[in-house]
Design an enzyme around this catalytic site. Structure first.
Site, PDB file in Angstrom:
ATOM      1  N   HIS A   1       0.817  -1.220   0.000  1.00 16.43           N
ATOM      2  CA  HIS A   1       0.000   0.000   0.000  1.00 16.43           C
ATOM      3  C   HIS A   1       0.852   1.272   0.000  1.00 16.43           C
ATOM      4  O   HIS A   1       0.435   2.304  -0.529  1.00 16.43           O
ATOM      5  CB  HIS A   1      -0.962   0.014   1.199  1.00 16.43           C
ATOM      6  CG  HIS A   1      -0.305   0.105   2.528  1.00 16.43           C
ATOM      7  ND1 HIS A   1       0.246  -0.987   3.150  1.00 16.43           N
ATOM      8  CD2 HIS A   1      -0.104   1.167   3.371  1.00 16.43           C
ATOM      9  CE1 HIS A   1       0.739  -0.625   4.320  1.00 16.43           C
ATOM     10  NE2 HIS A   1       0.550   0.685   4.470  1.00 16.43           N
ATOM     11  N   ASP A   2       2.054   1.210   0.562  1.00 16.00           N
ATOM     12  CA  ASP A   2       2.927   2.396   0.596  1.00 16.00           C
ATOM     13  C   ASP A   2       4.147   2.254  -0.298  1.00 16.00           C
ATOM     14  O   ASP A   2       5.148   2.946  -0.102  1.00 16.00           O
ATOM     15  CB  ASP A   2       3.382   2.667   2.041  1.00 16.00           C
ATOM     16  CG  ASP A   2       2.391   3.510   2.821  1.00 16.00           C
ATOM     17  OD1 ASP A   2       1.588   4.223   2.188  1.00 16.00           O
ATOM     18  OD2 ASP A   2       2.412   3.448   4.070  1.00 16.00           O
TER      19      ASP A   2
ATOM     20  N   LYS B   1       6.273   5.204  -1.662  1.00 11.62           N
ATOM     21  CA  LYS B   1       7.227   5.982  -0.857  1.00 11.62           C
ATOM     22  C   LYS B   1       8.659   5.797  -1.328  1.00 11.62           C
ATOM     23  O   LYS B   1       9.555   6.569  -0.951  1.00 11.62           O
ATOM     24  CB  LYS B   1       7.122   5.574   0.619  1.00 11.62           C
ATOM     25  CG  LYS B   1       5.866   6.093   1.304  1.00 11.62           C
ATOM     26  CD  LYS B   1       5.842   5.709   2.769  1.00 11.62           C
ATOM     27  CE  LYS B   1       4.607   6.279   3.472  1.00 11.62           C
ATOM     28  NZ  LYS B   1       4.561   5.884   4.891  1.00 11.62           N
TER      29      LYS B   1
ATOM     30  N   HIS C   1       3.152   9.856  -3.049  1.00 12.46           N
ATOM     31  CA  HIS C   1       3.480   8.428  -2.955  1.00 12.46           C
ATOM     32  C   HIS C   1       2.302   7.559  -3.393  1.00 12.46           C
ATOM     33  O   HIS C   1       2.490   6.415  -3.834  1.00 12.46           O
ATOM     34  CB  HIS C   1       3.932   8.058  -1.524  1.00 12.46           C
ATOM     35  CG  HIS C   1       2.823   7.834  -0.547  1.00 12.46           C
ATOM     36  ND1 HIS C   1       2.220   8.872   0.145  1.00 12.46           N
ATOM     37  CD2 HIS C   1       2.193   6.699  -0.131  1.00 12.46           C
ATOM     38  CE1 HIS C   1       1.290   8.371   0.941  1.00 12.46           C
ATOM     39  NE2 HIS C   1       1.255   7.050   0.803  1.00 12.46           N
TER      40      HIS C   1
ATOM     41  N   HIS D   1      -5.804   4.539  -0.530  1.00  9.49           N
ATOM     42  CA  HIS D   1      -5.853   4.316   0.923  1.00  9.49           C
ATOM     43  C   HIS D   1      -5.781   5.589   1.758  1.00  9.49           C
ATOM     44  O   HIS D   1      -5.931   5.533   2.979  1.00  9.49           O
ATOM     45  CB  HIS D   1      -4.775   3.307   1.350  1.00  9.49           C
ATOM     46  CG  HIS D   1      -3.367   3.827   1.323  1.00  9.49           C
ATOM     47  ND1 HIS D   1      -2.663   4.030   0.162  1.00  9.49           N
ATOM     48  CD2 HIS D   1      -2.531   4.182   2.330  1.00  9.49           C
ATOM     49  CE1 HIS D   1      -1.455   4.467   0.441  1.00  9.49           C
ATOM     50  NE2 HIS D   1      -1.337   4.577   1.755  1.00  9.49           N
ATOM     51  N   HIS D   2      -5.571   6.736   1.110  1.00 11.12           N
ATOM     52  CA  HIS D   2      -5.617   8.006   1.851  1.00 11.12           C
ATOM     53  C   HIS D   2      -6.838   8.848   1.464  1.00 11.12           C
ATOM     54  O   HIS D   2      -6.921  10.020   1.855  1.00 11.12           O
ATOM     55  CB  HIS D   2      -4.334   8.810   1.621  1.00 11.12           C
ATOM     56  CG  HIS D   2      -3.149   8.287   2.394  1.00 11.12           C
ATOM     57  ND1 HIS D   2      -3.107   8.271   3.768  1.00 11.12           N
ATOM     58  CD2 HIS D   2      -1.990   7.727   1.959  1.00 11.12           C
ATOM     59  CE1 HIS D   2      -1.961   7.733   4.168  1.00 11.12           C
ATOM     60  NE2 HIS D   2      -1.259   7.394   3.085  1.00 11.12           N
TER      61      HIS D   2
END
Length: 522
Positions: A382-383, A386, A411, A437-438
């Protein structure tokens, strides 16, 4: 095992009673309105044995009485039927009833008539499914014996063919049910359960055995018992959570070596110690099936077992290879996610916890097992975006300024662009999660200010559990919150930041979430 699997197995056990397979003695029905003829027939046949089995002689003095007896005794193997009884064609109508209304194609039917002109032989043979046509005057004791013996031998052969047919149907039914189990352990357990059913097909219910086989795998073609990993089998008495060891003796170990030495393929052998062994060698791997009690099967029973074993062990080997590929895939995904987290000064345990939280919520929301597992495997990425954020921003110990925050938000799109072109389901889902997801339920999130169900359910799930884990973990810019404070914030943000349905599910699973948090602590 699911309820559907149980129902399938129960059906297979109940359906194994092919009429007459275990009948002792052979049942013979004499249908004749002349009681003297019936009595004489009984006198001639009463001491006859066919294949070592005596005859149980039943009498009916009308077609209607015969129908009742046939309904009560579906395992009658031979019926000697008079033509003229309560009506001129009562016997022929009875034959039609047996073949078409009762749908009994196994019983052997012999027409006996004292009035051959009334029911001509050629016409009866052409129009009716009968085994023989005899005039009563030509049936001497010896001919009656020969007729009964031949008819019952024929019935026995029909029974064997019917058993084979039903056995093969069972193999197909079992195989179909098994192939719907993509999980390796479930598939292996299903193989053993279905082999128990096949082994018991021709046993009475009191004789049903409860022995449990073993299915094990090893990474060597020359493996010994100690090298095998048990995938399915008996549970240990001292610890039911664990599977018992592989019970191979010296003879069985020798057989395993001999079979594996034949090269890749399915090889089946039996030892004197009640073993059935199937070995599949591929890419240096061996799959071993051990089944007690099956060595005693012969003929069609043994053929059915061999067909089934060959089918399912081939499938098992393929599923095992697929399982290994998926595990390797998940390991790579997890390591990538952990690498990104480590780069930002955070623990790699974060991505593992997020994946575990997400699977629990997906299960509770009614995701299919495969969809829940896919989310579990995709969540660690999910990240991943980054990786494109400069260290000065990603690892900054203090609050980000507006420009730095704008860069940090990128990201989500970086991760999406990295993954979106893949055709692999895990990466396609990971791309969507990375992007969404954000986002926030009521709007105001990034990167696209999506609202409510514009955000995928997977994105909403990861959005919540990512925040929960971030709040309860130390970061370079903050100390960890208590679980109570993090849960309170999530409650307050229900309907704003988070999907209320996902929040409600999370709260119902809170004790499990805390267990995951504690058992996977940094």
């Amino acid at each position: 095992m699911s309820d559907d699997d149980v129902n399938i197995l129960e059906f297979l056990v109940e359906d194994d009673d092919v009429p007459g397979l275990r009948a002792e003695p052979w049942k013979v029905l004499i249908v004749d309105d002349d009681r003297d003829v019936a009595a004489t027939t009984i006198l001639v046949l009463r001491d006859v044995e066919v294949e070592g089995r005596p005859l149980d002689l039943l009498s009916a003095y009308s077609a209607e009485e015969a129908k009742q007896i046939l309904s009560e005794h579906p395992d009658i193997g031979l019926a000697l039927i008079d033509v003229v009884m309560e009506t001129p064609n009562a016997g022929l109508e009875l034959i039609h009833h047996i073949r078409h209304e009762m749908r009994n194609k196994l019983i052997r039917l012999v027409v006996r008539t004292g009035q051959p002109g009334h029911a001509p032989e050629q016409s009866v043979i052409i129009d009716y499914d009968i085994s023989d046509y005899k005039e009563k005057t030509e049936l001497s004791a010896q001919k009656l014996f020969s007729l009964a013996y031949a008819a019952l031998r024929s019935y026995q052969q029909f029974l064997a063919m019917e058993q084979n047919r039903r056995g093969l149907i069972k193999v197909l039914q079992m195989s179909t049910a098994l192939f719907e189990k993509p999980d390796l352990a479930e598939f292996a357990d299903g193989i053993l359960e279905n082999l128990d059913v096949i082994a018991n097909m021709n046993r009475t219910r009191r004789e049903k055995f409860g022995a449990r086989g073993v299915l094990a795998v090893a990474d060597s073609k020359n493996a010994e018992a100690k090298d095998f990993e048990i995938i399915a089998g008996k549970r240990r008495r001292d610890d039911p959570r664990k599977l018992a060891d592989l019970p191979l003796d010296a003879d069985a170990n020798k057989l395993v070596g001999e079979l594996a030495g034949r090269g890749p393929g399915i090889h089946i052998g039996r030892t004197e110690n009640a073993l059935l062994t199937g070995v599949v060698g591929r890419n240096g791997q061996t799959s071993l099936l051990y089944m007690p009690e099956l060595q005693g099967l012969s003929g069609s029973d043994a053929q059915i077992v061999d067909v089934f074993v060959s089918q399912v062990l081939t499938a098992f080997d393929n599923i095992r290879l697929h399982d290994q590929t998926e595990r390797a895939q998940r390991e790579i995904v997890l390591r990538l996610g952990e690498a990104v987290e480590t780069r930002s000064g955070e623990t790699g345990r974060h991505v593992s916890r997020v994946a575990l939280y997400a699977r629990e919520i997906a299960d509770k929301l009614g995701f299919s097992r495969s969809d829940s597992e896919l989310l579990f495997r995709a969540a660690p990425l999910h990240d991943i975006g980054k990786i494109g954020i400069p260290d000065a921003i990603l690892c900054k110990p203090g609050k980000l300024d507006p420009e730095e925050w704008r860069v940090m938000q990128e990201h989500t799109t970086i991760g999406y662009e990295m993954l979106r072109s893949s055709d692999m389901p895990i990466l396609k889902l990971a791309a969507r999660i990375a992007l969404e997801h954000h986002e926030k339920w009521a709007g105001g999130g990034y990167p696209h200010n999506l609202k409510a169900e514009e955000i995928s359910i997977e994105g909403r799930i990861i959005g919540l559990v990512d925040v929960f884990d971030a709040l309860t973990s130390d970061r370079v810019y903050k100390k960890a919150w208590s679980v109570e404070d993090a849960v309170q914030l999530i409650r307050e943000e229900s309907g704003r930041h988070f999907d209320p349905m996902v929040v409600d599910t999370f709260l119902k699973k809170l004790s499990i979430m805390i267990d995951i948090r504690m058992s996977n602590a940094d």
